[in-house]
Scaffold this active site. Structure first.
Site, PDB file in Angstrom:
ATOM      1  N   ASP A  85     -32.819 -45.942  -7.020  1.00 58.05           N
ATOM      2  CA  ASP A  85     -31.565 -45.463  -6.371  1.00 58.05           C
ATOM      3  C   ASP A  85     -30.931 -44.045  -6.390  1.00 58.05           C
ATOM      4  OD1 ASP A  85     -30.829 -48.311  -5.279  1.00 58.05           O
ATOM      5  OD2 ASP A  85     -30.806 -48.728  -7.695  1.00 58.05           O
ATOM      6  N   HIS A 110     -30.882 -52.540  -2.205  1.00 57.33           N
ATOM      7  CA  HIS A 110     -29.651 -52.578  -3.031  1.00 57.33           C
ATOM      8  C   HIS A 110     -28.498 -51.961  -2.439  1.00 57.33           C
ATOM      9  CE1 HIS A 110     -27.117 -52.355  -6.690  1.00 57.33           C
ATOM     10  NE2 HIS A 110     -27.500 -51.496  -7.342  1.00 57.33           N
ATOM     11  N   ASP A 140     -23.975 -56.935  -8.687  1.00 58.27           N
ATOM     12  CA  ASP A 140     -25.390 -56.650  -9.399  1.00 58.27           C
ATOM     13  C   ASP A 140     -25.012 -55.679 -10.539  1.00 58.27           C
ATOM     14  OD1 ASP A 140     -28.452 -56.615  -8.854  1.00 58.27           O
ATOM     15  OD2 ASP A 140     -27.673 -54.590  -9.001  1.00 58.27           O
TER      16      ASP A 140
HETATM   17  P1  NDP Z   1     -39.274 -47.649  -8.903  1.00 60.11           P
HETATM   18  O1  NDP Z   1     -38.775 -46.847 -10.003  1.00 60.11           O
HETATM   19  O2  NDP Z   1     -40.379 -48.951  -9.140  1.00 60.11           O
HETATM   20  O3  NDP Z   1     -39.731 -46.660  -7.677  1.00 60.11           O
HETATM   21  C1  NDP Z   1     -40.908 -45.923  -7.989  1.00 60.11           C
HETATM   22  C2  NDP Z   1     -41.455 -45.508  -6.701  1.00 60.11           C
HETATM   23  O4  NDP Z   1     -40.417 -44.423  -6.132  1.00 60.11           O
HETATM   24  C3  NDP Z   1     -42.797 -44.732  -6.999  1.00 60.11           C
HETATM   25  O5  NDP Z   1     -43.600 -44.750  -5.734  1.00 60.11           O
HETATM   26  C4  NDP Z   1     -42.409 -43.233  -7.111  1.00 60.11           C
HETATM   27  O6  NDP Z   1     -43.358 -42.432  -6.623  1.00 60.11           O
HETATM   28  C5  NDP Z   1     -41.032 -43.105  -5.979  1.00 60.11           C
HETATM   29  N1  NDP Z   1     -40.445 -42.276  -6.460  1.00 60.11           N
HETATM   30  C6  NDP Z   1     -39.745 -42.178  -7.692  1.00 60.11           C
HETATM   31  N2  NDP Z   1     -38.921 -40.683  -7.523  1.00 60.11           N
HETATM   32  C7  NDP Z   1     -39.147 -40.389  -6.217  1.00 60.11           C
HETATM   33  C8  NDP Z   1     -38.648 -39.191  -5.712  1.00 60.11           C
HETATM   34  N3  NDP Z   1     -37.872 -38.243  -6.063  1.00 60.11           N
HETATM   35  N4  NDP Z   1     -39.054 -39.057  -4.351  1.00 60.11           N
HETATM   36  C9  NDP Z   1     -39.728 -39.858  -3.713  1.00 60.11           C
HETATM   37  N5  NDP Z   1     -40.345 -40.667  -4.232  1.00 60.11           N
HETATM   38  C10 NDP Z   1     -39.904 -41.291  -5.515  1.00 60.11           C
HETATM   39  O7  NDP Z   1     -38.048 -48.436  -7.915  1.00 60.11           O
HETATM   40  P2  NDP Z   1     -37.565 -49.930  -7.887  1.00 60.11           P
HETATM   41  O8  NDP Z   1     -38.715 -50.690  -7.125  1.00 60.11           O
HETATM   42  O9  NDP Z   1     -37.155 -50.323  -9.313  1.00 60.11           O
HETATM   43  O10 NDP Z   1     -36.256 -49.822  -7.123  1.00 60.11           O
HETATM   44  C11 NDP Z   1     -36.427 -49.718  -5.759  1.00 60.11           C
HETATM   45  C12 NDP Z   1     -35.053 -50.202  -4.954  1.00 60.11           C
HETATM   46  O11 NDP Z   1     -34.916 -51.669  -5.184  1.00 60.11           O
HETATM   47  C13 NDP Z   1     -33.706 -49.669  -5.446  1.00 60.11           C
HETATM   48  O12 NDP Z   1     -32.790 -49.672  -4.544  1.00 60.11           O
HETATM   49  C14 NDP Z   1     -33.528 -50.921  -6.653  1.00 60.11           C
HETATM   50  O13 NDP Z   1     -32.033 -50.847  -6.900  1.00 60.11           O
HETATM   51  C15 NDP Z   1     -33.846 -52.097  -5.977  1.00 60.11           C
HETATM   52  N6  NDP Z   1     -34.276 -53.219  -6.499  1.00 60.11           N
HETATM   53  C16 NDP Z   1     -35.238 -52.944  -7.648  1.00 60.11           C
HETATM   54  C17 NDP Z   1     -35.455 -54.425  -8.205  1.00 60.11           C
HETATM   55  C18 NDP Z   1     -36.630 -54.015  -9.200  1.00 60.11           C
HETATM   56  O14 NDP Z   1     -37.060 -55.269  -9.294  1.00 60.11           O
HETATM   57  N7  NDP Z   1     -36.842 -52.828  -9.848  1.00 60.11           N
HETATM   58  C19 NDP Z   1     -34.800 -55.744  -7.825  1.00 60.11           C
HETATM   59  C20 NDP Z   1     -33.922 -55.815  -6.973  1.00 60.11           C
HETATM   60  C21 NDP Z   1     -33.531 -54.211  -6.201  1.00 60.11           C
HETATM   61  P3  NDP Z   1     -44.631 -42.073  -7.225  1.00 60.11           P
HETATM   62  O15 NDP Z   1     -45.365 -43.457  -6.901  1.00 60.11           O
HETATM   63  O16 NDP Z   1     -45.027 -40.894  -6.685  1.00 60.11           O
HETATM   64  O17 NDP Z   1     -44.579 -42.015  -8.633  1.00 60.11           O
HETATM   65 MG    MG Z   2     -29.897 -56.775 -10.081  1.00 62.03          MG
END
Ligand code: NDP
Ligand code: MG
Length: 350
Positions: free
Chosen positions: A84, A109, A192
């Site tokens: 986020d 989210h 949330d």
């Molecule tokens: P992650 O931390 O798992 O995301 C990581 C990914 O984002 C990787 O591919 C990474 O790149 C990339 N990334 C990180 N920083 C950057 C950047 N500055 N620029 C470009 N790419 C970047 O995220 P989540 O999956 O946890 O969360 C994603 C969304 O889903 C959020 O909105 C969260 O609130 C929502 N969400 C998450 C849940 C969860 O289970 N975690 C549950 C429900 C909703 P690289 O591969 O190059 O490292």
């Molecule tokens: Mg949650």
């Protein structure tokens, strides 16, 4: 207000078949959305930052991988699944200028839309499909022919077609096998944040570690304390998942139930603290504190991660968890193993 729940029969899956979809990010949610949608027959490309460590993994899984600008340029539906705190910059620098009239933005989210860190112009449909479970479970359940439930919302609906598209996306994710509850960006975001900071994490995590302290400071063995204040939590949660709090209580002894009903640990003061936390969520001050810190390189966040990285419970946790037959180490698949490794290592601060 009566709740609205959508299932597979409420959806026309064809609506999404002609769409070019970009999944930005290949982390916890990103890999699950990209793979589930691909397996559901959608036209998916994954947009990743330059030098991304995930590119090879996504390609090996059979996905098309491009840079974020290309993904945004090609697609007419863009699901943003980077952390986020990174999304405003990702949107500003790699997505915004590639949006064509009518292109849809999607989120898992509501945070950035609700608090106004991302402000798409009004002619773009904006929807949310937010899985109520971690990404690795979203993928695992889909592969097993089941689904993790989601909440769905539409923030902008310029063409009157955003809801059917949102639901078709949820179906392709496998979520409608379980069901989708209709919400709003405001409700999803605020509840949330409240859930994670007041009950699920900020509540339970501290409660367990505090209980461990009280018992060990009173001279009880740490291994016994771990079993009593932490280990059994899983079984109670499993029972509660199956049949609610009543089933969890029913399965416990009368002594345990009586102790539950008469406990003085959670007080009116706890409720007041929760209401205070909720107010900080509603008025945006929690979001501002978090985002300001992130923008400054996350000094406070890093300090807190360090401070809380050695829960007292964990002095005996690894040894005891190794005893459980269902546990072959902390991670269940390679993806988790790579990113977890026993510590909070998923955070990437920009
Ligand atoms: P992650 O931390 O798992 O995301 C990581 C990914 O984002 C990787 O591919 C990474 O790149 C990339 N990334 C990180 N920083 C950057 C950047 N500055 N620029 C470009 N790419 C970047 O995220 P989540 O999956 O946890 O969360 C994603 C969304 O889903 C959020 O909105 C969260 O609130 C929502 N969400 C998450 C849940 C969860 O289970 N975690 C549950 C429900 C909703 P690289 O591969 O190059 O490292
Ligand atoms: Mg949650």
């Amino acid at each position: 207000m009566a709740v609205t729940i959508y299932y597979e029969e409420d959806v026309n899956p064809k609506i999404i078949q002609g769409k070019k979809i970009a999944i930005i990010g290949y982390g916890s949610q990103g890999h699950a959305h990209a793979l589930n949608l691909m397996d559901s027959g959608c036209d998916v490309r994954v947009g990743l930052r330059e030098g991304s460590k995930s590119a090879e993994k996504a390609r090996e899984a059979g996905l098309k991988v491009v840079d974020m600008d290309t993904a945004a340029e090609e697609a007419d539906l863009i699901m943003i699944l980077t952390p986020d705190e990174t999304q405003p910059k990702v949107y500003e620098e790699h997505i915004k200028d590639h949006l064509k009239a009518g292109d849809t933005l999607a989120f898992a989210h509501g945070f950035n839309i609700h608090y106004g860190y991302i402000k798409p112009s009004e002619d773009h449909p904006v929807f949310m499909v937010a899985p109520k479970g971690p990404g690795h479970i979203v993928r695992r359940e889909y592969a097993a022919g089941r689904g993790v439930p989601v909440v769905v919302a539409v923030e902008q609906d310029p063409d009157g077609k955003t809801w059917p598209l949102c639901l078709a996306y949820a179906k392709a994710l496998g979520a409608l096998r379980a069901g989708a509850i209709k919400t709003t960006f405001t409700e999803e975001t605020e509840t949330d944040l409240f859930g994670e900071q007041d009950v699920l994490m900020g509540g339970i995590n501290h409660l367990c570690d505090l209980g461990f302290d009280v018992l060990t400071e009173a001279g009880y063995q740490p291994e016994i304390a771990y079993f009593e204040v932490f280990h059994e939590l899983k079984m109670l949660v499993d029972l509660a998942n199956e049949g609610g709090l009543n089933k969890a209580r029913w399965s416990c002894s009368d002594t345990a139930q009586y102790g539950d009903y008469t406990s003085t640990v959670i007080t009116d003061e706890t409720k007041k603290r929760m209401q205070y936390q909720l107010k900080r969520i509603q008025d945006g001050s929690f979001a501002k504190e978090f985002m300001d810190d992130q923008a400054a390189g996350a000094p406070k966040f890093k300090e807190l991660q360090e401070k809380f990285s050695h829960p007292h419970l964990e002095t005996v946790g690894p040894k005891l968890r190794a005893m459980f037959s269902w546990n072959n180490g902390p991670a269940k698949d390679q993806d988790e193993a790579e990113s977890f490794n026993g510590k909070i290592a998923r955070t990437q601060v920009q």
